[in-house]
Design a protein around this motif. Structure first.
Motif, PDB file in Angstrom:
ATOM      1  N   ILE A  50      -6.584  13.756  -2.595  1.00  0.00           N
ATOM      2  CA  ILE A  50      -5.832  14.855  -1.997  1.00  0.00           C
ATOM      3  C   ILE A  50      -6.388  15.115  -0.585  1.00  0.00           C
ATOM      4  CG2 ILE A  50      -5.413  17.372  -2.188  1.00  0.00           C
ATOM      5  CD1 ILE A  50      -3.890  15.747  -4.275  1.00  0.00           C
ATOM      6  N   ASP A  51      -5.539  15.507   0.325  1.00  0.00           N
ATOM      7  CA  ASP A  51      -5.952  15.800   1.694  1.00  0.00           C
ATOM      8  C   ASP A  51      -7.049  16.860   1.679  1.00  0.00           C
ATOM      9  OD1 ASP A  51      -5.683  17.542   4.260  1.00  0.00           O
ATOM     10  OD2 ASP A  51      -4.653  15.664   4.760  1.00  0.00           O
ATOM     11  N   GLY A  58      -6.624  26.028   1.530  1.00  0.00           N
ATOM     12  CA  GLY A  58      -5.984  26.707   0.410  1.00  0.00           C
ATOM     13  C   GLY A  58      -4.547  26.294   0.173  1.00  0.00           C
ATOM     14  N   GLU A  59      -4.121  25.192   0.753  1.00  0.00           N
ATOM     15  CA  GLU A  59      -2.743  24.727   0.580  1.00  0.00           C
ATOM     16  C   GLU A  59      -2.563  23.945  -0.719  1.00  0.00           C
ATOM     17  OE1 GLU A  59      -1.562  22.656   4.148  1.00  0.00           O
ATOM     18  OE2 GLU A  59      -2.237  24.317   5.412  1.00  0.00           O
ATOM     19  N   THR A  60      -3.665  23.602  -1.375  1.00  0.00           N
ATOM     20  CA  THR A  60      -3.631  22.976  -2.694  1.00  0.00           C
ATOM     21  C   THR A  60      -4.869  23.419  -3.448  1.00  0.00           C
ATOM     22  OG1 THR A  60      -3.551  20.908  -3.957  1.00  0.00           O
ATOM     23  CG2 THR A  60      -4.781  20.858  -1.897  1.00  0.00           C
ATOM     24  N   GLU A  61      -4.754  23.527  -4.748  1.00  0.00           N
ATOM     25  CA  GLU A  61      -5.889  23.938  -5.569  1.00  0.00           C
ATOM     26  C   GLU A  61      -6.664  22.740  -6.108  1.00  0.00           C
ATOM     27  OE1 GLU A  61      -4.794  26.766  -8.561  1.00  0.00           O
ATOM     28  OE2 GLU A  61      -3.780  28.067  -7.119  1.00  0.00           O
ATOM     29  N   GLY A 137     -10.040  21.929   8.809  1.00  0.00           N
ATOM     30  CA  GLY A 137     -10.781  22.347   7.615  1.00  0.00           C
ATOM     31  C   GLY A 137     -12.276  22.252   7.812  1.00  0.00           C
ATOM     32  N   THR A 138     -12.734  21.173   8.424  1.00  0.00           N
ATOM     33  CA  THR A 138     -14.169  20.978   8.673  1.00  0.00           C
ATOM     34  C   THR A 138     -14.708  22.087   9.568  1.00  0.00           C
ATOM     35  OG1 THR A 138     -13.905  18.575   8.522  1.00  0.00           O
ATOM     36  CG2 THR A 138     -15.892  19.377   9.592  1.00  0.00           C
TER      37      THR A 138
END
Length: 143
Positions: A50-51, A58-61, A137-138
Protein backbone atom coordinates in the motif's frame (compact mmCIF):
# COMPACT_ATOMS: atom_id res chain seq x y z
CA UNK A 1 34.13 -11.36 4.01
CA UNK A 2 30.66 -12.48 5.08
CA UNK A 3 30.18 -15.09 2.36
CA UNK A 4 27.49 -16.89 4.32
CA UNK A 5 25.37 -13.77 4.89
CA UNK A 6 22.86 -12.89 2.20
CA UNK A 7 21.56 -9.35 1.91
CA UNK A 8 17.81 -9.15 1.35
CA UNK A 9 16.37 -6.03 -0.26
CA UNK A 10 12.71 -5.04 -0.21
CA UNK A 11 12.07 -3.73 -3.72
CA UNK A 12 9.02 -1.94 -4.99
CA UNK A 13 9.26 0.95 -2.54
CA UNK A 14 10.56 3.49 -5.02
CA UNK A 15 10.76 2.69 -8.70
CA UNK A 16 14.52 2.17 -8.85
CA UNK A 17 15.49 2.28 -5.17
CA UNK A 18 16.08 -1.47 -4.84
CA UNK A 19 18.06 -1.65 -8.08
CA UNK A 20 20.11 1.36 -7.00
CA UNK A 21 20.87 -0.28 -3.65
CA UNK A 22 22.04 -3.49 -5.32
CA UNK A 23 24.27 -1.45 -7.63
CA UNK A 24 25.78 0.38 -4.66
CA UNK A 25 26.46 -2.91 -2.84
CA UNK A 26 28.23 -4.29 -5.90
CA UNK A 27 30.10 -1.06 -6.63
CA UNK A 28 31.42 -0.88 -3.07
CA UNK A 29 32.42 -4.54 -2.83
CA UNK A 30 36.06 -5.35 -3.44
CA UNK A 31 35.75 -8.35 -5.72
CA UNK A 32 38.10 -9.80 -8.29
CA UNK A 33 35.59 -12.37 -9.53
CA UNK A 34 31.85 -12.98 -9.57
CA UNK A 35 32.24 -15.35 -6.64
CA UNK A 36 33.75 -12.60 -4.47
CA UNK A 37 30.54 -10.54 -4.50
CA UNK A 38 28.14 -10.64 -1.58
CA UNK A 39 25.00 -12.67 -2.15
CA UNK A 40 22.00 -10.36 -2.65
CA UNK A 41 18.34 -11.15 -3.13
CA UNK A 42 15.71 -8.55 -3.96
CA UNK A 43 11.98 -9.13 -3.98
CA UNK A 44 10.05 -6.41 -5.78
CA UNK A 45 6.28 -6.74 -5.64
CA UNK A 46 5.09 -3.11 -5.54
CA UNK A 47 1.48 -4.03 -6.21
CA UNK A 48 1.35 -5.71 -2.79
CA UNK A 49 2.55 -2.68 -0.83
CA UNK A 50 0.00 0.00 0.00
CA UNK A 51 1.22 3.54 -0.70
CA UNK A 52 3.19 4.58 2.37
CA UNK A 53 2.26 8.26 2.12
CA UNK A 54 -1.47 7.51 1.83
CA UNK A 55 -1.22 5.47 5.03
CA UNK A 56 0.67 8.21 6.89
CA UNK A 57 -1.85 10.83 5.72
CA UNK A 58 -4.76 8.68 6.94
CA UNK A 59 -6.13 8.01 3.46
CA UNK A 60 -6.01 4.25 4.14
CA UNK A 61 -6.04 2.23 7.33
CA UNK A 62 -3.93 -0.60 5.90
CA UNK A 63 -0.40 -0.32 7.24
CA UNK A 64 2.10 -1.01 4.41
CA UNK A 65 4.35 -2.53 7.06
CA UNK A 66 2.19 -5.66 6.86
CA UNK A 67 3.11 -6.36 3.22
CA UNK A 68 6.72 -5.28 3.77
CA UNK A 69 6.96 -7.73 6.69
CA UNK A 70 5.63 -10.52 4.46
CA UNK A 71 8.22 -9.67 1.80
CA UNK A 72 10.95 -9.71 4.45
CA UNK A 73 9.74 -13.13 5.63
CA UNK A 74 10.12 -14.40 2.05
CA UNK A 75 13.63 -12.95 1.82
CA UNK A 76 14.57 -14.59 5.12
CA UNK A 77 13.12 -17.91 3.91
CA UNK A 78 15.41 -17.53 0.88
CA UNK A 79 18.43 -17.18 3.14
CA UNK A 80 18.72 -13.44 3.77
CA UNK A 81 19.94 -12.45 7.21
CA UNK A 82 20.55 -8.74 6.60
CA UNK A 83 17.57 -6.73 5.33
CA UNK A 84 17.48 -3.32 3.69
CA UNK A 85 14.44 -1.24 2.82
CA UNK A 86 15.52 1.58 0.46
CA UNK A 87 12.64 3.91 1.28
CA UNK A 88 12.62 6.87 3.68
CA UNK A 89 8.84 6.73 4.05
CA UNK A 90 8.89 3.06 5.09
CA UNK A 91 11.09 4.16 8.01
CA UNK A 92 8.36 6.35 9.50
CA UNK A 93 7.63 5.10 13.03
CA UNK A 94 4.03 3.94 12.38
CA UNK A 95 5.30 1.69 9.57
CA UNK A 96 8.74 0.70 10.81
CA UNK A 97 7.60 -0.27 14.31
CA UNK A 98 5.29 -2.90 12.79
CA UNK A 99 8.09 -4.21 10.56
CA UNK A 100 10.58 -4.39 13.44
CA UNK A 101 8.23 -6.66 15.41
CA UNK A 102 8.38 -9.24 12.60
CA UNK A 103 12.19 -9.45 12.38
CA UNK A 104 13.68 -12.54 14.06
CA UNK A 105 16.69 -12.03 16.36
CA UNK A 106 18.89 -13.91 13.88
CA UNK A 107 18.29 -11.21 11.29
CA UNK A 108 19.49 -7.60 11.07
CA UNK A 109 17.20 -4.88 9.75
CA UNK A 110 19.34 -1.97 8.59
CA UNK A 111 17.68 1.29 9.61
CA UNK A 112 18.31 3.68 6.72
CA UNK A 113 17.76 6.84 8.76
CA UNK A 114 19.94 5.76 11.71
CA UNK A 115 22.78 4.59 9.47
CA UNK A 116 22.87 7.85 7.50
CA UNK A 117 22.93 9.78 10.77
CA UNK A 118 25.80 7.64 12.11
CA UNK A 119 27.73 8.06 8.86
CA UNK A 120 27.39 11.84 8.87
CA UNK A 121 28.31 12.09 12.57
CA UNK A 122 31.36 9.89 12.11
CA UNK A 123 32.67 11.04 8.74
CA UNK A 124 31.50 14.67 8.72
CA UNK A 125 31.14 15.87 12.34
CA UNK A 126 31.31 19.49 11.17
CA UNK A 127 27.88 19.12 9.54
CA UNK A 128 25.13 20.29 11.88
CA UNK A 129 22.16 20.51 9.50
CA UNK A 130 21.10 17.99 6.87
CA UNK A 131 18.39 18.33 4.23
CA UNK A 132 16.20 15.31 3.62
CA UNK A 133 14.25 14.64 0.47
CA UNK A 134 11.07 12.77 1.14
CA UNK A 135 7.42 12.30 0.43
CA UNK A 136 4.78 14.49 2.05
CA UNK A 137 4.14 11.64 4.51
CA UNK A 138 7.82 11.41 5.43
CA UNK A 139 8.07 15.14 6.08
CA UNK A 140 4.83 15.35 8.07
CA UNK A 141 5.73 12.52 10.46
CA UNK A 142 9.30 13.83 10.81
CA UNK A 143 10.88 10.41 10.27
Amino acid sequence: MMTNKMIGIVGGVGSYAGIDLIKKVYDLTEASSDQDHLPVSMLSVPHKIIDRTKYLLGETEINPGIAISEIIASLIASGASIIGIPCNTAHAKPILSLIEKSIPESCVLVNLIEEVGKYIAEKHPEITRVGVLGTTGTILVKV
